[in-house]
Design a protein around this motif. Structure first.
Motif, PDB file in Angstrom:
ATOM      1  N   LYS A 192      -0.534  -8.484  -3.535  1.00 20.53           N
ATOM      2  CA  LYS A 192      -1.870  -7.784  -3.642  1.00 20.53           C
ATOM      3  C   LYS A 192      -1.471  -6.349  -3.333  1.00 20.53           C
ATOM      4  O   LYS A 192      -0.508  -6.026  -3.029  1.00 20.53           O
ATOM      5  CB  LYS A 192      -3.038  -7.552  -2.384  1.00 20.53           C
ATOM      6  CG  LYS A 192      -4.410  -6.937  -2.765  1.00 20.53           C
ATOM      7  CD  LYS A 192      -4.937  -7.157  -2.176  1.00 20.53           C
ATOM      8  CE  LYS A 192      -7.005  -6.314  -1.938  1.00 20.53           C
ATOM      9  NZ  LYS A 192      -7.344  -6.387  -0.915  1.00 20.53           N
TER      10      LYS A 192
ATOM     11  N   ALA B  72       0.936  -1.521  -0.188  1.00 19.17           N
ATOM     12  CA  ALA B  72      -0.203   0.474   0.446  1.00 19.17           C
ATOM     13  C   ALA B  72       0.454   1.238  -0.369  1.00 19.17           C
ATOM     14  O   ALA B  72       0.539   2.303   0.421  1.00 19.17           O
ATOM     15  CB  ALA B  72      -0.601  -0.150   1.312  1.00 19.17           C
TER      16      ALA B  72
ATOM     17  N   ALA C 247      -2.040  -1.778  -3.599  1.00 21.68           N
ATOM     18  CA  ALA C 247      -3.113  -0.810  -3.872  1.00 21.68           C
ATOM     19  C   ALA C 247      -2.114   0.446  -4.007  1.00 21.68           C
ATOM     20  O   ALA C 247      -2.563   1.340  -3.217  1.00 21.68           O
ATOM     21  CB  ALA C 247      -3.786  -0.813  -2.113  1.00 21.68           C
ATOM     22  N   SER C 248      -1.578   0.740  -4.444  1.00 17.83           N
ATOM     23  CA  SER C 248      -0.801   1.539  -4.446  1.00 17.83           C
ATOM     24  C   SER C 248       0.118   2.174  -5.770  1.00 17.83           C
ATOM     25  O   SER C 248      -0.233   0.963  -6.835  1.00 17.83           O
ATOM     26  CB  SER C 248       0.087   2.196  -3.498  1.00 17.83           C
ATOM     27  OG  SER C 248       1.370   2.344  -3.025  1.00 17.83           O
TER      28      SER C 248
END
Length: 565
Positions: A208, A192, A210-211
């Motif tokens: 995963k 992230a 998210a950034s």
């Protein structure tokens, strides 16, 4: 140059003297690393690496550190095929730096060094990697993780298990990363925060994301060994305005090294191209030799930089000038010096509907347009006269007109100046007439077919009408010759007394005639007989009838008596 080499050698010797002996046996004893004047921890051994991890995990989450040497924790963690060694009993387990309770917010700079032999194998644990939990403001950069093995549950990565708004730059991992849960990645398990210029040799960069992830990729072992990853790391460092540079000795180093770790300039590579600059790290290695002998091409024989200019020769529209010194072409084409002859393009013959064109002149050598052509007047129409024809009931006629045999257009004059449409020449068919069946009469209620014939063409028939109303097709029969309409007997029997008008409707018009349906005669005391409206002498007629009957009877009786006498 000799002074520089000597300086590097002396520096390396001093570093080696200061580096404590690294323990590789199980049960490494953590040692707190020394700090520099800025309070940054200097990590040069496995013990100091474990000590730094212990320091952070005990609450000093903002501590910053740099690696001063390559660190080996365990040897031979992975086999040649990248799988875990068969015997792991002697491996020292690793404790990731930072966890959910102690999130790392400091600055960690590997300075291009590697950490080898990290071993963590617990499928029930989250936040696994060199770093377990990187938090906002924290930074990890310029470190390579090699020959290492990580197994956890979730948030498992080679460099960092979970990055929550921290930054990861210029790192790589060639170790094995696995997780029995979710979010497992080669560099970062759950990301992230920004990741820039990081590479791995298997799996994905992150589990995963998210950034923003920039200039990161999965590279093969061969790309790690042939300097591909090294060059990519240098690009990322350069973009980040860092003075640190990686380099690599092809065929000798399996992964990137820092340039100051090289023993001499000869360790650098200047082959592709030969430009006095290291092909991998970009460091300048030598100056121009200034010679231009083999071949004579105005260029430095080592780096091919231009030492002199071309001269002489003549340029044309298709070829540049040829240098009198080296024989090479140079400069620009001469668009005014055409060669190769000319050709005509775009020529078109005139027709009776379009102008023609002589075509434009082009240079066959370069294709440039040299001159513009001119228009050619249209040709006269090739007209054919179509004579006038009278219309009939069955065929249309036409007025006199002319048609061009070439373009097919129609004209009202023989000079072909008044263009018309073909429809403008058509004369409509004549109105049809009833030619058979006029003046017919029948008695009301009589079942008798009535037939009427129109001189219109059968193909033009549309409908039949009686007294202005369209007849149902079930009440009549229509057949060819010209157009014959027969009213069915059952239908005729239903018609009322009086005059009726039948119409046979065709495309050219309606042919009409009349016929009479007579009233039935009165029989006996038939009160249902049609009334004329004049019954004033009915009594007189009845009296006369009786009187005539009496006369007949009297004459008969008198005759019989006379014969009897």
């Amino acid at each position: 140059m000799k002074k520089r080499i000597l300086s590097i050698v002396l520096t390396l010797c001093m570093v080696l003297m200061l580096v404590p002996t690294t323990a590789f046996a199980e049960g490494i004893t953590p040692a707190t690393p020394q700090t520099d004047t800025d309070g940054v921890y200097q990590i040069g051994t496995a013990e100091e690496l474990y000590g730094f991890a212990q320091l952070v995990n005990n609450g000093n989450t903002s501590a910053s550190a740099v690696l001063t040497a390559d660190i080996i924790v365990n040897k031979g963690v992975l086999k040649a095929d990248g799988t875990l060694a068969d015997d792991t009993s002697g491996f020292t387990s690793w404790t990731p730096i930072g966890n959910k309770s102690n999130r790392y917010t400091g600055k960690f700079d590997g300075q291009g060094h590697t950490i080898s032999g990290l071993y963590f194998n617990d499928a029930s644990t989250n936040y696994v990697g060199l770093f377990g939990f990187l938090y906002s403001g924290g930074e990890i950069k310029n470190v390579g993780v090699i020959d290492s093995y990580f197994v956890g549950w979730g948030q498992v990565g080679g460099v960092c298990g979970l990055n929550d708004r921290g930054a990861i730059t210029g790192c790589y991992n060639t170790g094995s990363v696995n997780g029995s849960g979710s979010n497992v990645g080669g560099v970062c398990g759950y990301n992230a925060g920004p990741i820039t210029g990081c590479y791995i040799n298997n799996g994905g960069v992150y589990g995963k994301n998210a950034s923003i992830v920039t200039d990161c990729d999965v590279k093969s072992d061969e790309e790690f060994a042939n300097s591909t990853v090294c060059k990519l790391l240098d690009t990322a460092l350069q973009n980040a305005s860092s003075d640190v540079r990686f380099c690599q000795r092809i065929g000798k180093d399996a992964s990137p090294l820092l340039t100051y770790q090289f023993d001499s300039i000869d360790d650098h590579t200047d082959d592709n191209p030969k430009d006095h600059i290291c092909d991998i790290c970009g460091e300048r290695l030598s100056d121009h030799t200034g010679i231009d002998e083999n071949p004579k091409d105005h260029l430095c024989d080592i780096c091919r930089e231009t030492l002199s200019n071309h001269t002489g020769g003549e340029a044309t529209c298709t070829a540049k000038a040829e240098c009198e010194y080296c024989g090479a072409e140079y400069g620009e084409l001469d668009s005014s010096n055409h060669t190769g002859g000319t050709e005509i393009r775009g020529a078109k013959d005139a027709t009776c509907t379009e102008e023609g064109y002589t075509g434009d002149t082009y240079c066959k050598g370069c294709g440039a347009k040299l001159s513009i052509g001119t228009a050619i007047n249209m040709l006269d129409h090739n007209l054919e006269k179509i004579s006038a024809k009278d219309a009939t009931v069955t065929e249309t006629g036409n007025t006199e007109y002319w048609q061009c045999k070439d373009c097919g257009k129609y004209f009202a004059d023989e000079n072909g100046t008044d263009e018309i449409a073909l429809d403008d020449t058509v004369i409509s068919k004549l109105p049809p007439e009833i030619i058979e069946g006029k003046g017919q009469s029948i008695t009301a209620g009589e079942k008798k077919e009535l037939t009427f014939k129109s001189n219109a063409a059968f193909s033009d028939f549309i409908r039949a009408r009686l007294d202005g109303k369209t007849l149902d097709e079930k009440n009549y029969i229509v057949k060819e010759g010209s157009t014959i309409v027969t009213l069915k007997a059952d239908y005729v029997a239903t018609l009322s007394a009086g005059e009726h008008t039948i119409g046979i409707v065709s495309e050219s018009g309606t042919a009409t005639t009349t016929f009479i349906v007579n009233a039935k005669a009165v029989v006996g005391n038939d009160t249902k007989s049609p009334q004329t409206g004049n019954n004033s002498h009915m009594t007189l007629w009845i009296a006369l009838l009786f009187m005539s009957g009496a006369g007949v009877i009297g004459t008969t009786v008198y005759g019989k008596k006379k014969r009897a006498k």
